[in-house]
Structures are given as C-alpha cells and as structure tokens.
Design an enzyme around this catalytic site. Structure first.
Site, mmCIF file in Angstrom:
data_model
loop_
_atom_site.group_PDB
_atom_site.id
_atom_site.type_symbol
_atom_site.label_atom_id
_atom_site.label_comp_id
_atom_site.label_asym_id
_atom_site.label_seq_id
_atom_site.Cartn_x
_atom_site.Cartn_y
_atom_site.Cartn_z
ATOM 1 N N SER A 21 2.010 21.087 63.220
ATOM 2 C CA SER A 21 3.411 21.536 63.174
ATOM 3 C C SER A 21 3.942 21.730 61.758
ATOM 4 O O SER A 21 4.662 22.710 61.509
ATOM 5 C CB SER A 21 4.315 20.635 64.016
ATOM 6 O OG SER A 21 4.258 19.293 63.626
ATOM 7 N N CYS A 31 -0.129 17.572 60.820
ATOM 8 C CA CYS A 31 -1.154 18.621 60.700
ATOM 9 C C CYS A 31 -0.624 19.972 61.173
ATOM 10 O O CYS A 31 -0.197 20.798 60.369
ATOM 11 C CB CYS A 31 -2.407 18.260 61.501
ATOM 12 S SG CYS A 31 -3.254 16.768 60.959
ATOM 13 N N ASP A 42 -6.412 20.101 67.558
ATOM 14 C CA ASP A 42 -5.948 19.118 66.587
ATOM 15 C C ASP A 42 -7.063 18.842 65.583
ATOM 16 O O ASP A 42 -8.105 18.310 65.940
ATOM 17 C CB ASP A 42 -5.547 17.827 67.301
ATOM 18 C CG ASP A 42 -4.810 16.853 66.406
ATOM 19 O OD1 ASP A 42 -4.806 17.057 65.167
ATOM 20 O OD2 ASP A 42 -4.240 15.895 66.935
#
Length: 161
Positions: free
Chosen positions: A15, A13, A125
């Site tokens: 990076s 996701c 995240d």
C-alpha cells in the site's frame, strides 16, 4: 477532491508503494490538487514504522521517495471519509468488509482490477522475500495505478462540468 486509500496487510510494502506510485502519476498529470491519497493496513503489526527497506529501494529505483510514510491501521473513520478504498488482495477485502459492516461510503475493491489485461487480480505480498518480489509488484502497481487514474480522471471531468 477524490479521496483514495490504498490498503494492504501491514502498510509497509504494497500500500505505501501504491500510494507513492499513484501520487507520482497524479503529479505528472498535473492533478495533485484534485486528490487526497493515503494508505493503511488491515493489521497494526507495524503501526508507526516506515515502509520496508526493500519497498523503499524499489520505489527509489523509480525515483519515488516513500521514506516519510508511516504505517497505520485502517480505522472506521476511513470508511466514511474515502471515496475509494483499494485493496491489495482478497484477505484485505475480507478484513475490511468485516470492519466496515455497511458503514462505508465506498465499497472496498481490488486495485488490480484497474490493470486490465492478463494480470492476476491480487498483488502478492513480497514481505519477507527478496528485492525481486518488490520490483515485480512495482511494475504491477504502476499498471494498476495508470488504469485507476484513467478511471478517476473521468470522474474529475464530470465533477468539473
């Protein structure tokens, strides 16, 4: 050459999005030959997988194709190879600091410190959520990557003198 590694938890996701965004910004600035840009995760849950479909779609909305990227776990060699290691959040920082145990060329740092302004220091995240979370982090990543590029561009100018 400046070697940068973007790191999140699973490398599907945040990076790979950061890698794609920064790669585009570097290309637009005509500096592609000056950089090595990669991404990795602190965990190997998704090793070998393509980025999350929402991440690919969010990148695609900006004209960036991250579909060829594949998840991998950060390795001990990465800590010696890369000049800068940029973490998505504090959990990633803790995991990396445990892994590298002072054998790193570059001390891991939070990517969002380059965003400036009133941005939080972590990139949330979005995994498991909807498209809205991915669109939000793309905006944050664009800002942080612009700040990072401005910072490292100064290093390129110093190295070229």
């Amino acid at each position: 050459m400046i070697k940068l590694l973007f790191v999140c938890t699973g490398n599907i996701c945040r990076s790979p999005l950061a890698q794609g965004i920064f790669t585009r910004q570097v290309s637009d600035a005509g500096l592609s030959q000056q950089f090595v840009i990669d991404s990795a995760g602190t965990h190997a849950h998704f090793a070998g997988n393509a980025p999350d479909p929402h991440a690919r779609a969010a990148a695609g909305m900006k004209g960036i194709d991250i579909s060829r990227y594949r998840s991998r776990r950060i390795t001990a060699a990465d800590f010696l190879y890369f000049d800068r290691i940029l973490a998505a959040d504090h959990h990633n920082m803790v995991a990396m600091n445990t892994m590298c145990r002072n054998v790193s060329r570059a001390k891991p740092e939070l990517l969002m410190t380059y965003a400036g302004g009133d941005y939080p220091e972590e990139i949330p995240d979005p995994y498991g959520g909807g498209m809205e979370g991915f669109v939000d982090i793309v905006d944050r990543l664009e800002k942080a990557c612009r700040g990072l590029l401005a910072s490292v561009a100064g290093e390129i100018n110093v190295r070229d003198r």
